[in-house]
Design an enzyme around this catalytic site. Structure first.
Site: not given
Length: 325
Positions: A121, A186, A322
């Site tokens: 992204r 991640k 975040r």
């Protein structure tokens, strides 16, 4: 680099003598040495031991159409129009879009051993070493335009989490709108791209990237905490073909039904995996910042951000979320 018999010969992780490799390839020992160097350029570690030969430590599983199809549920096999397995491509999403432009339709599935220009992204690079991770894109067609696809990327996240649970991997968390996490690190991501009429008939490419056994050298290009399936499985990750099959078993039925169901049936499952549920967050959009508390998502997949002015719905786009410092 065109695929030769060299990579499959070394895929078992065992030692093979230079002479055996040369004989199998029908080339000289010097030519074998040159090809071994090219494998290292791809990011494949090649170990050389005098008197024993060469090996890829731990071996490597290459993508295989028969293995993937064997892992597909019977109804899913009927949804696969074409299964395209490439060695090296700029991006599986980009290739899928090219195929769409050339007449490709729903049920086109594209995966690759390596991406040279993988995308995440917001235009970010997606680290894509050779034969170590999953780079998967599939195409489906919709007739109600982009508005009917709200929340699709979130539903894809749920489908990916379910596919990995079927492989006995630990439960993931989902970070709005497109990230797959485990313990805050991640593991993968989702990238949706569209072609056609945004108000009518359109084709959507659903792209999924998953870290399976990320080489440490390749990971130097990652600017955030990350993990992979090898870490989650104690060094024994499921095979990449099994992962692709499990992903398709969840993603293709989702793609085929989403125009009729929308995101609403997926909302509760997404909320149960929400990495930032009821926690302070900061939303970044360009130069703008907005602080608040994440309160899950609504029936359309919009983030519910609680601010001093009340509950504000945030829709996808060039937005980064975040945890608040």
């Amino acid at each position: 680099m065109p695929k030769t018999t060299l990579i499959p010969m070394l895929a078992d992780g065992e030692f093979h003598s230079g002479q055996d490799l040369a004989t199998a390839l029908g080339v000289s020992r010097t030519a074998v040495w040159k090809q071994l160097n090219r494998l290292q350029e791809l990011g494949l570690a090649v170990e050389s031991v005098k008197g024993r030969g060469y090996r890829i430590p731990g071996g490597v599983e290459l993508l295989d159409e028969a293995s993937i199809r064997a892992g597909l549920d019977a109804p899913v096999l009927g949804l696969v129009r074409e299964l395209l397995l490439l060695e090296i491509v700029d991006s599986t999403n980009a290739e899928a879009l090219r195929r769409v432009a050339a007449g490709g339709g729903p049920g086109l599935v594209c995966s690759a051993e390596q991406q040279t220009a993988g995308r995440g992204r917001r235009g970010r690079d997606w680290v894509s070493p050779y034969a170590r991770n999953i780079y998967l894109s599939l195409v489906w067609e919709y007739h109600e335009g982009a508005a009917a696809l709200e929340g699709l990327s979130l539903a894809v996240g749920v489908a990916v989490a379910r596919s990995l649970a079927h492989l006995a991997l630990p439960q993931l968390q989902l970070k709005w709108p497109n990230d797959l996490l485990h313990a805050g690190a991640k593991l993968g991501g989702v990238l949706l791209e569209m072609a056609g009429d945004a108000a009518g008939r359109c084709q959507v490419v659903i792209g999924v990237g998953l870290n399976v056994a990320m080489p440490s050298a390749a990971a130097q290009g990652i600017d955030q905490d990350w993990t992979d399936l090898a870490t989650l499985s104690g060094g024994r990750p499921p095979g990449r073909n099994a992962v692709v099959a499990s992903l398709l078993n969840e993603l293709l039925p989702l793609a085929a039904s989403f125009a009729h169901t929308g995101f609403a049936p997926w909302r509760e499952a997404w909320m149960a995996l929400d990495a930032f549920a009821d926690t302070p967050v900061v939303m970044h959009s360009g130069e703008q910042r907005q602080a608040g508390i994440a309160r899950g998502v609504d029936e359309r997949g919009a983030l519910q951000l609680e601010t001093t002015l009340g509950l504000r719905p945030i829709y996808g786009g060039e937005i980064s979320l975040r945890a608040a410092p």
